[in-house]
Structure formats: structure tokens, C-alpha cells
Design a protein around this motif. Structure first.
Motif, PDB file in Angstrom:
ATOM      1  N   ILE A 129      59.328 -15.262 -20.833  1.00  0.00           N
ATOM      2  CA  ILE A 129      60.077 -14.036 -20.502  1.00  0.00           C
ATOM      3  C   ILE A 129      59.950 -13.656 -19.028  1.00  0.00           C
ATOM      4  CG2 ILE A 129      60.221 -13.030 -22.811  1.00  0.00           C
ATOM      5  CD1 ILE A 129      57.706 -11.454 -22.247  1.00  0.00           C
ATOM      6  N   CYS A 130      58.980 -14.211 -18.320  1.00  0.00           N
ATOM      7  CA  CYS A 130      58.796 -13.912 -16.885  1.00  0.00           C
ATOM      8  C   CYS A 130      58.637 -15.233 -16.137  1.00  0.00           C
ATOM      9  CB  CYS A 130      57.567 -13.052 -16.655  1.00  0.00           C
ATOM     10  SG  CYS A 130      57.624 -11.430 -17.359  1.00  0.00           S
ATOM     11  N   GLU A 131      59.669 -16.048 -16.203  1.00  0.00           N
ATOM     12  CA  GLU A 131      59.512 -17.400 -15.641  1.00  0.00           C
ATOM     13  C   GLU A 131      59.321 -17.407 -14.126  1.00  0.00           C
ATOM     14  OE1 GLU A 131      64.308 -17.940 -16.247  1.00  0.00           O
ATOM     15  OE2 GLU A 131      62.862 -18.807 -17.634  1.00  0.00           O
ATOM     16  N   ASN A 132      59.772 -16.313 -13.440  1.00  0.00           N
ATOM     17  CA  ASN A 132      59.584 -16.251 -11.976  1.00  0.00           C
ATOM     18  C   ASN A 132      58.274 -15.588 -11.570  1.00  0.00           C
ATOM     19  OD1 ASN A 132      62.011 -17.521 -11.363  1.00  0.00           O
ATOM     20  ND2 ASN A 132      63.141 -15.598 -11.597  1.00  0.00           N
ATOM     21  N   GLY A 133      57.483 -15.221 -12.532  1.00  0.00           N
ATOM     22  CA  GLY A 133      56.194 -14.599 -12.223  1.00  0.00           C
ATOM     23  C   GLY A 133      56.065 -13.230 -12.864  1.00  0.00           C
ATOM     24  N   PHE A 134      54.868 -12.735 -12.839  1.00  0.00           N
ATOM     25  CA  PHE A 134      54.588 -11.422 -13.430  1.00  0.00           C
ATOM     26  C   PHE A 134      53.314 -10.885 -12.812  1.00  0.00           C
ATOM     27  CE2 PHE A 134      52.678 -14.717 -16.054  1.00  0.00           C
ATOM     28  CZ  PHE A 134      51.385 -14.263 -16.233  1.00  0.00           C
ATOM     29  N   ARG A 135      53.059  -9.609 -13.039  1.00  0.00           N
ATOM     30  CA  ARG A 135      51.837  -8.980 -12.530  1.00  0.00           C
ATOM     31  C   ARG A 135      51.032  -8.408 -13.692  1.00  0.00           C
ATOM     32  NH1 ARG A 135      52.978  -5.037  -7.836  1.00  0.00           N
ATOM     33  NH2 ARG A 135      53.247  -7.039  -6.795  1.00  0.00           N
ATOM     34  N   VAL A 136      49.724  -8.558 -13.631  1.00  0.00           N
ATOM     35  CA  VAL A 136      48.832  -7.949 -14.624  1.00  0.00           C
ATOM     36  C   VAL A 136      48.097  -6.809 -13.927  1.00  0.00           C
ATOM     37  CG1 VAL A 136      46.863  -8.329 -16.148  1.00  0.00           C
ATOM     38  CG2 VAL A 136      48.539 -10.153 -15.803  1.00  0.00           C
ATOM     39  N   VAL A 137      48.156  -5.623 -14.549  1.00  0.00           N
ATOM     40  CA  VAL A 137      47.555  -4.433 -13.939  1.00  0.00           C
ATOM     41  C   VAL A 137      46.605  -3.780 -14.937  1.00  0.00           C
ATOM     42  CG1 VAL A 137      48.022  -2.092 -13.069  1.00  0.00           C
ATOM     43  CG2 VAL A 137      49.557  -3.968 -12.463  1.00  0.00           C
ATOM     44  N   ASN A 138      45.442  -3.424 -14.439  1.00  0.00           N
ATOM     45  CA  ASN A 138      44.535  -2.595 -15.235  1.00  0.00           C
ATOM     46  C   ASN A 138      44.195  -1.353 -14.417  1.00  0.00           C
ATOM     47  OD1 ASN A 138      41.174  -2.170 -15.501  1.00  0.00           O
ATOM     48  ND2 ASN A 138      42.417  -1.905 -17.337  1.00  0.00           N
ATOM     49  N   ASN A 139      44.582  -0.196 -14.922  1.00  0.00           N
ATOM     50  CA  ASN A 139      44.188   1.063 -14.301  1.00  0.00           C
ATOM     51  C   ASN A 139      42.866   1.469 -14.932  1.00  0.00           C
ATOM     52  OD1 ASN A 139      46.539   1.289 -12.694  1.00  0.00           O
ATOM     53  ND2 ASN A 139      47.691   1.983 -14.481  1.00  0.00           N
ATOM     54  N   ASN A 140      41.812   1.386 -14.150  1.00  0.00           N
ATOM     55  CA  ASN A 140      40.469   1.588 -14.701  1.00  0.00           C
ATOM     56  C   ASN A 140      39.864   2.888 -14.190  1.00  0.00           C
ATOM     57  OD1 ASN A 140      38.181   0.445 -16.260  1.00  0.00           O
ATOM     58  ND2 ASN A 140      37.171   0.613 -14.290  1.00  0.00           N
ATOM     59  N   GLY A 141      39.817   3.884 -15.076  1.00  0.00           N
ATOM     60  CA  GLY A 141      39.146   5.143 -14.732  1.00  0.00           C
ATOM     61  C   GLY A 141      40.036   6.124 -13.984  1.00  0.00           C
ATOM     62  N   GLU A 142      39.402   7.223 -13.638  1.00  0.00           N
ATOM     63  CA  GLU A 142      40.101   8.392 -13.103  1.00  0.00           C
ATOM     64  C   GLU A 142      40.848   8.120 -11.790  1.00  0.00           C
ATOM     65  OE1 GLU A 142      37.362  11.707 -13.329  1.00  0.00           O
ATOM     66  OE2 GLU A 142      38.641  12.818 -11.921  1.00  0.00           O
ATOM     67  N   ASP A 143      40.178   7.499 -10.842  1.00  0.00           N
ATOM     68  CA  ASP A 143      40.817   7.252  -9.537  1.00  0.00           C
ATOM     69  C   ASP A 143      42.028   6.336  -9.659  1.00  0.00           C
ATOM     70  OD1 ASP A 143      39.140   8.893  -8.164  1.00  0.00           O
ATOM     71  OD2 ASP A 143      38.082   7.310  -7.059  1.00  0.00           O
ATOM     72  N   ALA A 144      42.024   5.482 -10.673  1.00  0.00           N
ATOM     73  CA  ALA A 144      43.152   4.564 -10.877  1.00  0.00           C
ATOM     74  C   ALA A 144      44.231   5.177 -11.766  1.00  0.00           C
ATOM     75  CB  ALA A 144      42.651   3.258 -11.474  1.00  0.00           C
ATOM     76  N   LEU A 145      44.018   6.429 -12.163  1.00  0.00           N
ATOM     77  CA  LEU A 145      44.966   7.167 -13.026  1.00  0.00           C
ATOM     78  C   LEU A 145      45.120   6.518 -14.402  1.00  0.00           C
ATOM     79  CD1 LEU A 145      47.797   8.139 -10.463  1.00  0.00           C
ATOM     80  CD2 LEU A 145      45.790   9.476 -11.148  1.00  0.00           C
ATOM     81  N   GLN A 146      44.024   6.025 -14.955  1.00  0.00           N
ATOM     82  CA  GLN A 146      44.070   5.552 -16.346  1.00  0.00           C
ATOM     83  C   GLN A 146      44.402   6.742 -17.236  1.00  0.00           C
ATOM     84  OE1 GLN A 146      40.459   3.683 -17.785  1.00  0.00           O
ATOM     85  NE2 GLN A 146      41.305   3.401 -19.850  1.00  0.00           N
ATOM     86  N   SER A 147      45.470   6.626 -18.035  1.00  0.00           N
ATOM     87  CA  SER A 147      45.880   7.769 -18.849  1.00  0.00           C
ATOM     88  C   SER A 147      45.579   7.585 -20.337  1.00  0.00           C
ATOM     89  CB  SER A 147      47.374   8.067 -18.647  1.00  0.00           C
ATOM     90  OG  SER A 147      48.149   6.997 -19.106  1.00  0.00           O
ATOM     91  N   VAL A 148      45.424   6.352 -20.793  1.00  0.00           N
ATOM     92  CA  VAL A 148      45.043   6.111 -22.192  1.00  0.00           C
ATOM     93  C   VAL A 148      43.665   5.448 -22.196  1.00  0.00           C
ATOM     94  CG1 VAL A 148      45.609   4.912 -24.337  1.00  0.00           C
ATOM     95  CG2 VAL A 148      47.444   5.887 -22.948  1.00  0.00           C
ATOM     96  N   GLU A 149      42.733   6.097 -22.864  1.00  0.00           N
ATOM     97  CA  GLU A 149      41.343   5.638 -22.790  1.00  0.00           C
ATOM     98  C   GLU A 149      41.023   4.605 -23.866  1.00  0.00           C
ATOM     99  OE1 GLU A 149      38.711   8.983 -22.263  1.00  0.00           O
ATOM    100  OE2 GLU A 149      39.288   9.031 -20.147  1.00  0.00           O
ATOM    101  N   HIS A 150      41.843   3.579 -23.894  1.00  0.00           N
ATOM    102  CA  HIS A 150      41.579   2.366 -24.678  1.00  0.00           C
ATOM    103  C   HIS A 150      41.991   1.237 -23.738  1.00  0.00           C
ATOM    104  CE1 HIS A 150      41.776   0.057 -28.719  1.00  0.00           C
ATOM    105  NE2 HIS A 150      42.080  -0.830 -27.765  1.00  0.00           N
ATOM    106  N   LEU A 151      41.049   0.374 -23.421  1.00  0.00           N
ATOM    107  CA  LEU A 151      41.294  -0.680 -22.424  1.00  0.00           C
ATOM    108  C   LEU A 151      42.627  -1.381 -22.678  1.00  0.00           C
ATOM    109  CD1 LEU A 151      40.271  -2.477 -20.076  1.00  0.00           C
ATOM    110  CD2 LEU A 151      39.093  -3.851 -21.810  1.00  0.00           C
ATOM    111  N   HIS A 152      43.423  -1.502 -21.628  1.00  0.00           N
ATOM    112  CA  HIS A 152      44.717  -2.184 -21.751  1.00  0.00           C
ATOM    113  C   HIS A 152      45.097  -2.812 -20.428  1.00  0.00           C
ATOM    114  CE1 HIS A 152      45.414   2.015 -20.576  1.00  0.00           C
ATOM    115  NE2 HIS A 152      46.459   1.580 -19.889  1.00  0.00           N
ATOM    116  N   PHE A 153      45.855  -3.869 -20.518  1.00  0.00           N
ATOM    117  CA  PHE A 153      46.376  -4.554 -19.340  1.00  0.00           C
ATOM    118  C   PHE A 153      47.895  -4.497 -19.416  1.00  0.00           C
ATOM    119  CE2 PHE A 153      42.180  -6.126 -20.140  1.00  0.00           C
ATOM    120  CZ  PHE A 153      41.615  -6.219 -18.876  1.00  0.00           C
ATOM    121  N   HIS A 154      48.498  -4.029 -18.316  1.00  0.00           N
ATOM    122  CA  HIS A 154      49.959  -4.016 -18.221  1.00  0.00           C
ATOM    123  C   HIS A 154      50.413  -5.419 -17.797  1.00  0.00           C
ATOM    124  CE1 HIS A 154      50.338   0.520 -17.896  1.00  0.00           C
ATOM    125  NE2 HIS A 154      49.061   0.368 -17.557  1.00  0.00           N
TER     126      HIS A 154
END
Ligand code: AMP
Ligand code: ZN
Length: 111
Positions: free
Chosen positions: A74-99
């Protein structure tokens, strides 16, 4: 525990599931910021990366084993993996997740 992603894992809340195995669940983000915007989560409640240790790191390893399998077609040209970890990163759901973000050219650096 009142955790929205635990409820999605338990199928108490509906989500658009893309992939699932014994340790991980991948589903569409409710408010996508790119044509492909998925979340992949461990099937146990880990609040954030701060809680990852040798007892639960096999969940993380499985997540990263699954990300290329899920994204390759589905992302043959590439993709990005993001983890917003903690308050400074604006993590809004407190269950570990990777975008998983893709389907368009992404800007860098994030602000
Ligand atoms: P973060 O800011 O990194 O904690 O990201 C949380 C993400 O979860 C956001 O992109 C939200 O759009 C997404 N989200 C919140 N609730 C749901 C839900 N019920 N189903 C799918 N995605 C959700
Ligand atoms: Zn949870």
C-alpha cells in the motif's frame, strides 16, 4: 481500565482492522493525516515506550516485523513510522502505538 485502544483490541469499539496476529493489531486511524494512516499497537496495555523492557519487548519486535509486511503493497514509494512518546511529543492516547504514514510526499522535519 478505560483505554480506547484496549477496547478496540477487545472489539468493544469498532475500528477498521487491517491486520491482526497473536501479539499485534493494526487498524486505520480515525482522523487520517495522509492517504495511508494506520496505527499498529501491542495487544497488551503498554502506556508508552517508557514502559518497554525485556519482559514486553517481543511485542515491539513483532510490530516491526509486521510493519513492512503491511506497508509494502500500500506504500510502495515509502512510508514513515511515528511514535509520539509522552507529553512533549503530544502523545494523546496512552496505549503505545506506532503511526504508519504514507501515500503522499511527507514533509521533514516535523515541527
Ligand atoms: P497520538 O497523538 O500519537 O497519541 O495519536 C493518537 C491517534 O489515535 C490519533 O491520530 C487519533 O486520530 C487516533 N485515534 C483516537 N481514537 C481512535 C479510534 N477510536 N480509532 C482509530 N484511531 C483513533
Ligand atoms: Zn490500552
Amino acid at each position: 481500565m478505560d483505554c480506547i485502544f484496549c477496547k478496540i483490541i477487545q472489539k468493544e469499539i469498532k475500528s477498521e482492522i487491517i491486520f491482526e496476529d497473536d501479539l499485534t493489531l493494526c487498524f486505520k486511524d480515525l482522523k487520517p493525516v495522509s492517504p495511508v494512516h494506520l496505527l499498529i499497537v501491542p495487544k497488551i496495555h503498554i502506556t508508552s515506550l517508557f514502559e518497554v523492557d525485556k519482559n514486553n519487548s517481543h511485542y515491539i519486535s513483532k510490530i516491526f516485523e509486521n510493519i513492512p509486511k503491511i506497508s509494502m503493497d500500500i506504500c510502495e514509494n515509502g512510508f514513515r513510522v511515528v511514535n509520539n512518546n509522552g507529553e512533549d511529543a503530544l502523545q494523546s492516547v496512552e496505549h503505545l502505538h506506532f503511526h504508519i504514514l504514507g501515500g503522499r510526499q511527507l514533509g521533514w522535519p516535523p515541527c
